[in-house]
Design a protein around this motif. Structure first.
Motif, PDB file in Angstrom:
ATOM      1  N   ASN A  26       0.837  -1.207   0.000  1.00 26.94           N
ATOM      2  CA  ASN A  26       0.000   0.000   0.000  1.00 26.94           C
ATOM      3  C   ASN A  26       0.868   1.252   0.000  1.00 26.94           C
ATOM      4  O   ASN A  26       1.787   1.367   0.816  1.00 26.94           O
ATOM      5  N   ASP A  27       0.597   2.174  -0.919  1.00 30.13           N
ATOM      6  CA  ASP A  27       1.238   3.485  -0.994  1.00 30.13           C
ATOM      7  C   ASP A  27       2.728   3.417  -1.331  1.00 30.13           C
ATOM      8  O   ASP A  27       3.448   4.402  -1.172  1.00 30.13           O
ATOM      9  N   ALA A  28       3.229   2.264  -1.761  1.00 25.42           N
ATOM     10  CA  ALA A  28       4.650   2.152  -2.115  1.00 25.42           C
ATOM     11  C   ALA A  28       4.913   2.888  -3.429  1.00 25.42           C
ATOM     12  O   ALA A  28       4.129   2.800  -4.370  1.00 25.42           O
ATOM     13  N   THR A  29       6.016   3.604  -3.460  1.00 28.63           N
ATOM     14  CA  THR A  29       6.428   4.326  -4.656  1.00 28.63           C
ATOM     15  C   THR A  29       7.892   4.022  -4.940  1.00 28.63           C
ATOM     16  O   THR A  29       8.644   3.621  -4.051  1.00 28.63           O
ATOM     17  N   GLU A  30       8.274   4.227  -6.186  1.00 26.73           N
ATOM     18  CA  GLU A  30       9.669   4.073  -6.584  1.00 26.73           C
ATOM     19  C   GLU A  30      10.168   5.431  -7.057  1.00 26.73           C
ATOM     20  O   GLU A  30       9.535   6.076  -7.889  1.00 26.73           O
ATOM     21  N   LYS A  88       9.685   3.764  -1.346  1.00 30.99           N
ATOM     22  CA  LYS A  88       9.247   4.528  -0.177  1.00 30.99           C
ATOM     23  C   LYS A  88       7.784   4.244   0.132  1.00 30.99           C
ATOM     24  O   LYS A  88       7.012   3.871  -0.748  1.00 30.99           O
ATOM     25  N   VAL A  89       7.439   4.484   1.394  1.00 28.18           N
ATOM     26  CA  VAL A  89       6.052   4.483   1.834  1.00 28.18           C
ATOM     27  C   VAL A  89       5.888   5.711   2.721  1.00 28.18           C
ATOM     28  O   VAL A  89       6.724   5.966   3.589  1.00 28.18           O
ATOM     29  N   GLY A  90       4.852   6.487   2.462  1.00 29.75           N
ATOM     30  CA  GLY A  90       4.649   7.704   3.243  1.00 29.75           C
ATOM     31  C   GLY A  90       5.835   8.638   3.174  1.00 29.75           C
ATOM     32  O   GLY A  90       6.110   9.376   4.116  1.00 29.75           O
ATOM     33  N   GLY A  91       6.563   8.607   2.064  1.00 33.98           N
ATOM     34  CA  GLY A  91       7.725   9.473   1.896  1.00 33.98           C
ATOM     35  C   GLY A  91       8.989   8.974   2.575  1.00 33.98           C
ATOM     36  O   GLY A  91      10.020   9.647   2.537  1.00 33.98           O
TER      37      GLY A  91
END
Length: 117
Positions: A14-18, A30-33
Motif C-alpha cells: 500500500n502506498d509504495a512508490t519508486e 518509499k512508503v509515506g515518503g
C-alpha cells in the motif's frame, strides 16, 4: 528472484512508490515518503538494502553470508541482502518486515490509511 520480480514485489505494498533520487540506476522504494528499500536493480549480484530491528539485523548477518551491514546506510538498522543468496520467500519476508518497520514510524493517521495500525 529477478530484478523485475523484486521491483514488482516492492511496489505491491500500500502506498509504495519508486523514486530515483540517486540517479537512474538506483531504485528507492518509499512508503509515506520514507525509504523502506533501496536497490541497484541492474547490479550483479542483485542486492537490496532493507531496514531491520537491530538485534535481528545482527542475527541475520551471523547466520547468513548473504546478509551484510547496510552499504552506505546506518549499519545498526539496515542490512544489505544479496538476493540470490537467500530463498525468495525469505527475501520477501525481509522486504515486508522493512516496510512494516517504516510504516510503524509513520503518524497514526497514515498507518490507518495504509491499513497497518
Amino acid at each position: 528472484m529477478t530484478p523485475d520480480q523484486l521491483r514488482a514485489f516492492c511496489l505491491e505494498f500500500n502506498d509504495a512508490t519508486e523514486e530515483f533520487p540517486f540517479g537512474p540506476d538506483t531504485s528507492v522504494f518509499k512508503v509515506g515518503g520514507k525509504l523502506f528499500a533501496l536497490s541497484w536493480l541492474d547490479g550483479r549480484p542483485l542486492r537490496i538494502n532493507l531496514k531491520c530491528e537491530p538485534e535481528e539485523a545482527v542475527r541475520l548477518r551471523e547466520e547468513y553470508p548473504a546478509v551484510a551491514p547496510g552499504y552506505h546506510m546506518n549499519k545498526r538498522h539496515w542490512n544489505t541482502v544479496t538476493v540470490g543468496g537467500l530463498p525468495d520467500r525469505m527475501v520477501r519476508e525481509l522486504v515486508e518486515d522493512s516496510y512494516d518497520l517504516v510504516v510503524a514510524g509513520l503518524p497514526k493517521a497514515v498507518r490507518l490509511r495504509l491499513d497497518r495500525p
